[in-house]
Scaffold this active site. Structure first.
Site, short mmCIF file in Angstrom:
data_model
loop_
_atom_site.label_atom_id
_atom_site.label_comp_id
_atom_site.label_asym_id
_atom_site.label_seq_id
_atom_site.Cartn_x
_atom_site.Cartn_y
_atom_site.Cartn_z
N GLN A 32 9.53 13.21 -24.58
CA GLN A 32 10.45 13.29 -23.45
C GLN A 32 10.53 11.95 -22.72
OE1 GLN A 32 8.98 17.81 -22.52
NE2 GLN A 32 10.09 16.83 -20.86
N ARG A 73 9.21 23.05 -16.90
CA ARG A 73 10.53 23.29 -16.35
C ARG A 73 10.51 23.31 -14.83
NH1 ARG A 73 15.34 26.25 -19.44
NH2 ARG A 73 16.92 25.33 -18.18
N CYS A 74 9.82 22.33 -14.26
CA CYS A 74 9.83 22.20 -12.80
C CYS A 74 9.37 20.81 -12.44
CB CYS A 74 8.90 23.22 -12.14
SG CYS A 74 7.16 22.89 -12.41
N GLU A 121 15.84 22.80 -13.43
CA GLU A 121 14.61 23.54 -13.24
C GLU A 121 14.62 24.52 -12.08
OE1 GLU A 121 12.43 19.92 -13.00
OE2 GLU A 121 11.88 19.96 -15.11
#
Lengths: 291, 160, 784
Positions: free
Chosen positions: C222, C369-370, C739
């Site tokens: 990522q 996802r945050c 997110e």
């Protein structure tokens, strides 16, 4: 993800398959739908030296009514059951259960015979067949024998099948008129093995009382369970709430769940009761011509 | 290490390779034929990323030995478009934003194909059950449902 | 000529179909496992079967006899090249291969390299490891007890299992507020350990070329640039001769942020063997050993007045970080942005403390996802507000409205130090209330209760904080969190744009092109976006924490404006007027007051290479590194309606309304897709996703058979709406949105379930909410 090496055999007949099984004994495994065996091999929990693939043996994929029985050949897939008119018309219990087994891809491959022969109490068909009083036709090097479903399951992952035998046919008595069945299954998510599953089959008499009932339990003990006391309690009774409650309690008493990833033991036992009541209620409704 | 010759008609073309009997169909397609559109998302036959059609029926190519497909026909994502024209399912996925990372998409589209072949006018519920063997981590499935509805509509119009 | 509009360009606000889809829908995406290099070898790990054990010996003899096995690497081999340990993103050290002992089940013990993947797996199954079991520490509270076995005996000076204590807010003032409080509530809760489980696992192919001295590393990253710098810092690989390429990525969700031993070992294998080495983890390995998320045990307390004004917040958290502190948080923020836990509310005093500990579990603590630890923060606050509402016998909507930060308070400085950029929380909440039919639902609930039926309504009105930097305060291992954009406008008016972030499904190729289309007046179809290759992409810290749009999206706009500045000079030259007489209007350079006299960007681009004014350099390119002045603060109100089967505890989400505000929306279709996905993962976390261990540290559900992910049938239908409060400091007014939904939805779901049971005196239920947990409560209350 990569299974251990093995020698592959694709016999063209049942006799050849049995010959191979006899030759290789415990070293050999039958491959049909593959959805129990192949995942175990990928995890290297199973490492058979010989795979006997029976998928291409002709004449084992029949599903027919004959002599008062429904006869299901060893290579009938779950998807075949799902699509069968006779199953839809006469065995709503099987249809209920089949639709909830894994997912469409798996049902295109997985067979009812494999579901039974794996001896896994988490599989759905064992309870269904216990409720329906099925018989299993087994063929081996010693010839053919017919084993009642109640004598088939010996222990967890262990059945009456000898290492040189093949489960050739599942034979289910055609229920009389005014019969119905239903399968209730609690899952952690769709397609999972059951937290608890209950199969119920009832036949009503002319007065609308329960003439006979079959109840099988999924994944609440080391083996699939036939809730015999619960079945017996229903005979001759009107299918009212009190009757169903009592049967539910007796089924729960017959269960032997343990706490695991799916749920704690007390929940499972309580759900055997609740699902038994619900399955019976729907079975009765179907026997009465409803849904 | 013994090998067997496996010949499979893949997307209409006969393809052969020498493989070990233990070679799973998904590795035959990917490693031997270099058809890498079929993906591997798990090792327990749960995720459906490896879904292909075997003789017209969807299966998980991670749970079938390549040798079992010998002499049979396989359809993969690479065979969905025909004559350079996208299949309505592919079109639906693009039009309705039915994919994000794209990893589940090939298997998902093949499940959609079988579903629509069996049931050309599925309800939302039937679509959800039809793709219940394919996990998606990105889309929440809602636009996948729309994509399949799009394809169903388009295919119905094509029939008319 | 047709008028140029945002719509005709595919600019901001348009639901442009995604550019990346064509390859994916035809099976032509290129993910890591799709790389097959000539002469490639494959690596497979031998992993620990124990959670804590001494390694007496490793015997590779049988493995080396397997035909095709080339090498078996152990810790001793790595120690020789000084790579037995690697730094984690949190500044701890992590064993690349276990040496003296293993610290978690599935830890990497040896790396078998072979000609084929099958041979490597066969070899790995034959490596014999002689273990001597050691006492296992699973419970983070027991880990902190005196006398607990010290796990990190490798760390000099480490006398216990404590990693850090981190505090925010004013402890004394908060204590005083609690002493003076008319009402207080408190709750202990655990945000369970879960795993992002993107559908593609992690992997790499490393190709070291001894002749050119160059190393190509294709990997599921990522953050390719950050990873290359880290490689250069820890290994013999130099930054200028190493190229990291993150190809198409099959979902990341934070799982592909850390550096894993597999990457390092593949590099070592390639270096030693002079052949490319491929490593692809299995799903089980992915769940069992790579970056988990959450695992925060928190006690939250609120102080309030009798009429519902929240006066103070106190949080004490014990964070289970596993065997190595490998969480992904900025260096100066060991608990990430957890102090955002005052949420959407104007609270005068707060004190937050986090103590992190080592246990015998896999390392991680990634921002799943945050933004860093925001999910944990939002969860406890939104649960606590509901607790207070019950205590005060107030409607949870009224209580929230009473305490919201008001529109006129923005920019709002929170007591824990954050400056919220913008928001109109009540407006957004009202949209949600209207959409769900809140008042009617409460009436229905009352009626149902009178009949013994269980129905609940849960609300979450959360605020996210996304888009790190600012670089002064935020860095990963010293690397400042700013991000680059590089734009080239070609002579024919088409555009190549490159970024330091890396899409994993978010659709950057489309949305960044839309930003540029809007800024440059060039159709998005003529713009190509590239990411992921360190040879070509400008430097950047990568994609996580919803930072792509806030940081790289801003960089896109700023770089485009630099291009416009130069283009305007060229346009003036072409139109033979002074630059001051030119204005950028209707996506063209126009002579002020003379509408017919104009040049398009494409015309200017051609001139930039063919007819530039004297003294000007040729070309039309720009590079920007954007340092965000602040985070962006997307927010929303989610309302969840559940019906519970009182006999089985099963529940169904009947309706779920999500109203988000992420400022200016670049592509509504993509934003909705992000929200659908986030809601579904939040649903999964609230209802089924949890990694469980037994007392021996054995993972109870380390594969997809038992680690539950929802299917299409399980997943609810989502009803979305939005409000738009532009971000005041972002060049196009956008905020991150990837997110929010994952952050905001779990408390809405849990609040709904608790609400359904609240009349029975229930105030909490722990995630994941399995039906049996509800049944237990109902059974104890005599209902089931």
């Amino acid at each position: 993800m990569i299974p251990p090496s093995f020698e592959y055999h694709a016999p063209g007949s049942l006799a050849d398959a049995i010959g191979l099984l006899k030759q290789h004994g415990d070293e050999a495994k039958i491959l049909s739908g593959g959805h129990s065996l192949v995942p175990l091999m990928k995890m290297r929990f199973a490492a058979p030296a010989h795979i006997v693939d029976i998928n291409d043996i002709p004449g084992l994929d029949y599903l027919k009514e004959e002599g008062g029985h429904l006869r299901i050949g060893a290579l009938v897939r779950e998807a075949d059951l799902e699509a069968s008119a006779v199953i839809a018309a006469k065995f709503p219990l099987i249809l209920d259960a089949t639709k909830l087994i894994a997912d469409p891809q798996v049902r295109n491959r997985a067979t009812i015979a494999g579901n039974l022969a794996h001896g896994d109490p988490a599989n759905d068909h064992p309870a269904v067949m216990l409720a329906l009083d099925a018989e299993l036709v087994i063929e081996g090097s010693g010839g053919e024998r017919v084993v009642p479903i109640t004598k088939f399951f010996v222990d967890t992952f262990e059945t009456a099948l000898a290492s040189d035998e093949v489960l050739k046919e599942v034979r289910i008595p055609i229920p009389p008129a005014k019969s119905g069945g239903a399968y209730f299954k609690l899952e952690r998510r769709v397609g999972d093995f059951a937290i608890v599953g209950v199969a119920a089959q009832v036949s009503l008499d002319g007065a609308g009382n329960i003439q006979s009932a079959g109840i099988g339990l999924t994944n609440v003990g080391p083996m699939p369970i036939k809730a015999e006391a619960a079945e017996a309690s229903l005979a001759g009774k009107a299918p009212n709430d009190a009757t169903l409650q009592q049967a539910g309690q007796l089924a729960a008493d017959a269960s032997k769940p343990v706490t695991d990833n799916r749920a704690p033991e007390d929940y499972k036992r309580a759900m055997v009761k609740e699902l038994t009541i619900r399955a019976l209620r729907r079975a009765v409704s179907r026997a009465e011509g409803g849904n | 290490m013994s090998t067997v010759n496996v010949t499979v008609t893949v997307n209409g073309v006969e393809r052969s390779a020498e493989v070990e009997p233990r070679t799973l169909l998904v590795y035959f397609l990917r490693d031997h034929l270099r058809l890498t559109g079929t993906h591997i998302g798990c090792d327990t036959s749960n995720c459906g990323a490896c879904t292909v059609m075997l003789d017209g029926k969807i299966i998980k190519s991670c749970t079938l030995f390549a040798v079992q497909a010998n002499g049979k026909s396989v359809k993969t994502v690479e065979g969905l478009a025909e004559n350079g024209k996208l299949h309505p399912i592919q079109e639906g996925f693009k039009e309705e934003h039915g994919l994000q990372c794209g990893f589940c998409t090939p298997g998902m589209m093949l499940s959609a194909l079988e579903l629509l072949q069996k049931n050309p006018h599925p309800s939302e519920d039937e679509i959800r059950w039809g793709i219940s063997g394919n996990l998606c981590r990105c889309t929440g499935y809602q636009n996948i449902v729309k994509a399949i509805q799009y394809a169903a509509d388009k295919m119905a119009k094509g029939e008319a | 000529m047709a008028e140029t509009t945002s719509e005709s360009l595919g600019g901001i606000g348009q639901s442009v179909k995604r550019k990346e889809d064509l390859r994916f829908i035809q099976g032509k995406g290129k993910y890591i496992e799709d790389f097959y290099l000539p002469n490639m070898v494959y690596g497979v790990f031998v992993r620990s079967i124990f959670a804590h054990a001494k390694i007496n010996s490793i015997n590779s003899d049988a493995a080396l006899k397997v035909p095709g096995v080339v090498a078996v690497l152990t810790e001793k081999d790595l120690a020789g090249v000084n790579l037995a340990w690697m730094p984690t993103l949190a500044g701890d050290t992590q064993a690349v291969l276990a040496g003296e002992k293993v610290l978690f089940q599935s830890q990497e013990v040896a790396f078998v390299v072979a000609e084929t993947q099958a041979a490597a797996v066969d070899g790995a199954s034959l490596v014999e490891v002689d273990y001597e079991e050691l006492p296992v520490v699973v419970d983070p509270f027991k880990a902190m007890e005196p006398g607990a076995p010290v796990l990190r005996t490798d760390k000099e000076g480490q006398k216990d299992n404590h990693i850090f204590t981190w505090e925010a807010g004013d402890k004394a003032k908060t204590e005083k507020a609690f002493q003076d409080a008319e009402v207080t509530v408190s709750q202990k809760t655990h945000y369970p350990r879960c795993h992002p489980a993107p559908l593609e696992t992690c992997g790499c192919v490393v190709d070291h070329n001894a002749f050119t001295g160059r190393t190509d590393i294709f990997m599921t990253s990522q953050a390719p640039h950050a990873h290359r710098t880290i490689f250069a810092l820890i290994s013999p690989f130099k930054e200028h001769t190493t190229r990291i390429v993150a190809p198409d990525i099959g979902g990341g969700f934070g799982n592909k942020v850390p550096v894993y031993p597999g990457y390092v070992l593949s590099a070592v294998a390639s270096l030693v063997l002079g052949r490319p080495c491929k490593w692809i983890e299995t799903r089980s390995e992915n769940i069992q050993s790579t970056g988990f998320a959450r695992d925060y045990h928190s006690e939250i307390e609120l102080a309030a007045t009798k009429d519902g004004k929240i006066t103070a917040l106190r949080v004490k958290t014990t964070a289970d970080h596993g065997a190595f502190d490998a969480q992904a948080s900025p260096s100066k923020w060991p608990a990430g942005l957890f102090s955002i836990c005052t949420g959407s509310y104007d609270i005068a005093d707060a004190h937050v403390q986090v103590d992190a500990v080592y246990t015998n579990k896999a390392p991680g603590g990634v921002a799943y996802r945050c933004s860093f630890r925001v999910t944990e923060a939002v969860y406890i606050m939104e649960r606590a507000v509901d607790l207070l509402a019950v205590k005060l016998n107030m409607d949870p909507v009224q209580l929230r409205k009473k305490n919201f930060i008001k529109p006129e308070q923005f920019p709002y400085k929170s007591t824990t130090g954050w400056e919220y950029d913008s928001g109109d929380y009540e407006k957004t909440m009202n949209v949600a209330l209207e959409a769900v039919g809140y008042d009617q639902l409460r009436k229905e609930q009352a009626e149902k209760r009178s009949r013994g039926e269980l129905m609940g309504i849960g609300i979450s009105s959360f605020t996210e904080i996304v888009g790190a930097g600012p670089r002064k305060q935020f860095d990963i291992l010293g690397l400042s969190m700013n991000d680059g954009a590089e734009i080239r406008v070609h002579p024919t008016g088409t555009v190549m744009a490159r970024f330091g972030v890396k899409s994993q499904g978010q659709g950057h190729e489309t949305t960044f092109a839309q930003i540029l289309a809007e800024e440059l007046g060039i159709p998005e179809a003529d713009i190509i976006v590239e990411e992921g290759d360190t040879d070509t992409a400008p430097y950047g810290l990568g994609t996580y924490g919803s930072r792509s749009t806030p940081v790289a999206g801003a960089a896109a706009a700023i770089a485009a404006r630099k291009i416009r500045d130069k283009a305007q000079k060229i346009a003036a030259h072409m139109l033979e007027v002074s630059e001051a007489d030119i204005e950028w209007k209707d996506y063209k350079f126009q002579v002020k007051g003379v509408p017919g006299k104009a040049k398009t960007m494409a015309e200017v681009a051609f001139a930039a290479y063919t007819a530039i004014p004297d003294g000007m350099e040729a070309g039309l390119e720009a590079v920007t590194y954007y340092d965000p002045p602040n985070f962006t603060f997307p927010y929303g109100t989610y309302i969840c309606v559940v019906d519970i089967d009182s006999k089985t505890g099963e529940y169904k989400i009947r309706k779920f309304v999500a109203v988000d505000d992420c400022g200016i929306v670049i592509n509504p279709m993509i934003v909705e897709g992000q929200i659908h996905g986030g809601l579904t993962e939040g649903f999964a976390i609230a209802t089924m996703q949890e990694i469980r261990f037994d007392e021996g540290g054995n993972i109870l559900n380390g594969n997809f058979m038992d680690y539950m992910l929802p299917t299409a049938v399980d997943t609810p239908h989502w009803d979305l709406d939005r409000t738009v409060t532009p971000c005041p400091h972002h060049p196009i007014g956008a905020k991150g949105i990837g997110e929010s939904a994952n952050v905001g939805s779990p408390p809405a779901i849990v609040n709904a379930i608790v609400d359904a049971l609240s009349h029975l005196g229930v105030t909490n239920i722990e995630m994941p909410v399995s039906p049996w947990k509800i049944w237990r409560i109902l059974h104890e209350k005599g209902v089931a």
